[in-house]
Design a protein around this motif. Structure first.
Motif, short mmCIF file in Angstrom:
data_model
loop_
_atom_site.label_atom_id
_atom_site.label_comp_id
_atom_site.label_asym_id
_atom_site.label_seq_id
_atom_site.Cartn_x
_atom_site.Cartn_y
_atom_site.Cartn_z
N MET A 24 37.96 -5.70 10.67
CA MET A 24 36.83 -6.44 11.23
C MET A 24 35.67 -5.49 11.53
SD MET A 24 36.70 -8.75 14.68
CE MET A 24 35.16 -9.44 15.26
N ILE A 25 34.48 -5.86 11.11
CA ILE A 25 33.30 -5.05 11.37
C ILE A 25 32.74 -5.38 12.75
CG2 ILE A 25 30.98 -4.43 10.59
CD1 ILE A 25 33.33 -3.55 8.76
N GLU A 26 32.61 -4.36 13.59
CA GLU A 26 32.12 -4.55 14.95
C GLU A 26 30.69 -4.05 15.14
OE1 GLU A 26 34.87 -2.99 17.83
OE2 GLU A 26 36.59 -3.55 16.60
N THR A 27 30.31 -3.03 14.38
CA THR A 27 28.98 -2.43 14.53
C THR A 27 28.38 -2.12 13.17
OG1 THR A 27 29.62 -1.39 16.64
CG2 THR A 27 27.68 -0.49 15.53
N ILE A 28 27.10 -2.43 13.02
CA ILE A 28 26.37 -2.04 11.81
C ILE A 28 25.19 -1.18 12.23
CG2 ILE A 28 25.02 -2.82 9.83
CD1 ILE A 28 26.74 -5.26 9.64
N VAL A 29 25.08 -0.02 11.60
CA VAL A 29 24.03 0.96 11.91
C VAL A 29 23.11 1.06 10.70
CG1 VAL A 29 23.55 3.29 12.71
CG2 VAL A 29 25.74 2.21 13.29
N PHE A 30 21.83 0.94 10.95
CA PHE A 30 20.84 0.95 9.88
C PHE A 30 20.03 2.23 9.86
CE2 PHE A 30 21.63 -3.48 10.86
CZ PHE A 30 21.69 -4.08 9.61
N ASP A 31 19.89 2.80 8.68
CA ASP A 31 18.88 3.82 8.43
C ASP A 31 17.50 3.19 8.69
OD1 ASP A 31 17.52 6.07 7.27
OD2 ASP A 31 17.42 4.97 5.38
N ILE A 32 16.46 4.00 8.74
CA ILE A 32 15.13 3.47 9.03
C ILE A 32 14.26 3.41 7.77
CG2 ILE A 32 13.00 3.79 10.36
CD1 ILE A 32 14.75 5.10 12.56
N GLY A 33 13.79 4.56 7.28
CA GLY A 33 12.89 4.57 6.14
C GLY A 33 13.52 4.01 4.88
N GLU A 34 12.88 3.04 4.27
CA GLU A 34 13.31 2.35 3.06
C GLU A 34 14.62 1.58 3.26
OE1 GLU A 34 11.48 1.64 0.80
OE2 GLU A 34 9.89 3.12 0.87
N THR A 35 14.95 1.30 4.52
CA THR A 35 16.03 0.36 4.84
C THR A 35 15.47 -0.70 5.78
OG1 THR A 35 17.75 2.04 4.55
CG2 THR A 35 18.33 0.09 5.85
N ILE A 36 14.89 -0.25 6.90
CA ILE A 36 14.23 -1.15 7.84
C ILE A 36 12.72 -1.21 7.55
CG2 ILE A 36 13.61 -1.52 10.27
CD1 ILE A 36 16.49 -2.24 9.72
N THR A 37 12.13 -0.05 7.31
CA THR A 37 10.68 0.01 7.09
C THR A 37 10.35 0.54 5.69
OG1 THR A 37 10.51 2.27 7.95
CG2 THR A 37 10.25 0.46 9.53
N ARG A 38 9.22 0.07 5.18
CA ARG A 38 8.67 0.63 3.93
C ARG A 38 8.05 1.99 4.23
NH1 ARG A 38 7.01 -4.68 4.06
NH2 ARG A 38 7.62 -6.00 2.31
N ASP A 39 8.08 2.85 3.24
CA ASP A 39 7.45 4.16 3.40
C ASP A 39 6.05 4.20 2.81
OD1 ASP A 39 9.53 5.28 4.78
OD2 ASP A 39 10.40 6.33 3.05
#
Length: 213
Positions: free
Chosen positions: A1-16
């Motif tokens: 079961m997945i409990e936590t998801i961690v996101f990179d920032i540049g080109e994952t959350i935000t455009r560069d």
């Protein structure tokens, strides 16, 4: 079961896009030229800062950061810098009971700007605040401390194989490689990425279905 998801920032959350355009303007080189240099260093497997050194040989990148700030032309992020799937994806994950963290290689200023956007995340933090950057193992140890979950129940999502997928996998996390930005597109079908990534996605909204399955 997945409990936590961690996101990179540049080109994952935000455009560069804004990031590189502002650097091109600051260095007084055509935006297309710097964009092409970024693509070249990506293809060669180099750090993206190498593009700045190619555009201006001998540049002191840290000093130029400070000079830009002093000139009022430092970092900036607003809603237009977010990828369109961020606002739909993050709350749906939290509603599914997943802890959402945003953690990437960025400055403390970038962390402040992201927090000002009131993103639906349990934690937003950057390497500049931690004093350790990807792909160093200590970065992913910090990620796991904040995840509050076992490595096998934690997913790291990113576009960059060498900074995101490979070191996260080595730390025991599960990984999702997103086909986004130059790194994500160029290396999406590389055998080593296919082997290391638990999932390969084109949109963050796919994660809700993946964790349900």
């Amino acid at each position: 079961m997945i409990e936590t998801i961690v996101f990179d920032i540049g080109e994952t959350i935000t455009r560069d896009d804004r990031y590189w355009a502002s650097w091109a303007d600051w260095l007084n080189v055509p935006r297309h030229t710097l964009s092409a240099l970024v693509g070249a260093v990506v293809a060669q497997g180099h750090d993206n800062a190498e593009a700045l050194r190619l555009a201006r040989p001998g540049i002191d990148v840290a000093a130029e950061y400070d000079a830009r700030d002093a000139a009022g032309r430092g970092e900036h992020l607003d809603e237009s810098d977010l990828y369109e799937d961020v606002r739909p994806a993050l709350p749906s994950l939290r509603e599914a009971g997943v802890r959402v963290i945003i953690a990437g290689n960025q400055t403390p200023r970038a962390a402040e700007l992201l927090r000002d956007l009131d993103l639906p995340a349990d934690l937003i933090v950057t390497s500049g605040e931690w004093g350790v950057a990807k792909p160093q193992p200590e970065f992913f140890r910090r990620v796991l401390e904040e995840a509050q979950a076992a490595p096998s129940a934690t997913v790291y999502v990113g576009d960059h194989p060498a900074n995101d997928i490979f070191p996260a996998k080595a730390a025991g996390l599960r990984t999702a490689h997103i086909r986004r930005g130059p790194w994500g597109h160029l290396w999406a079908d590389a055998p080593e990425v296919v082997a290391a990534a638990d999932w390969r996605i084109d949109s963050l909204t796919q994660l809700t279905t993946l964790i349900a399955d």
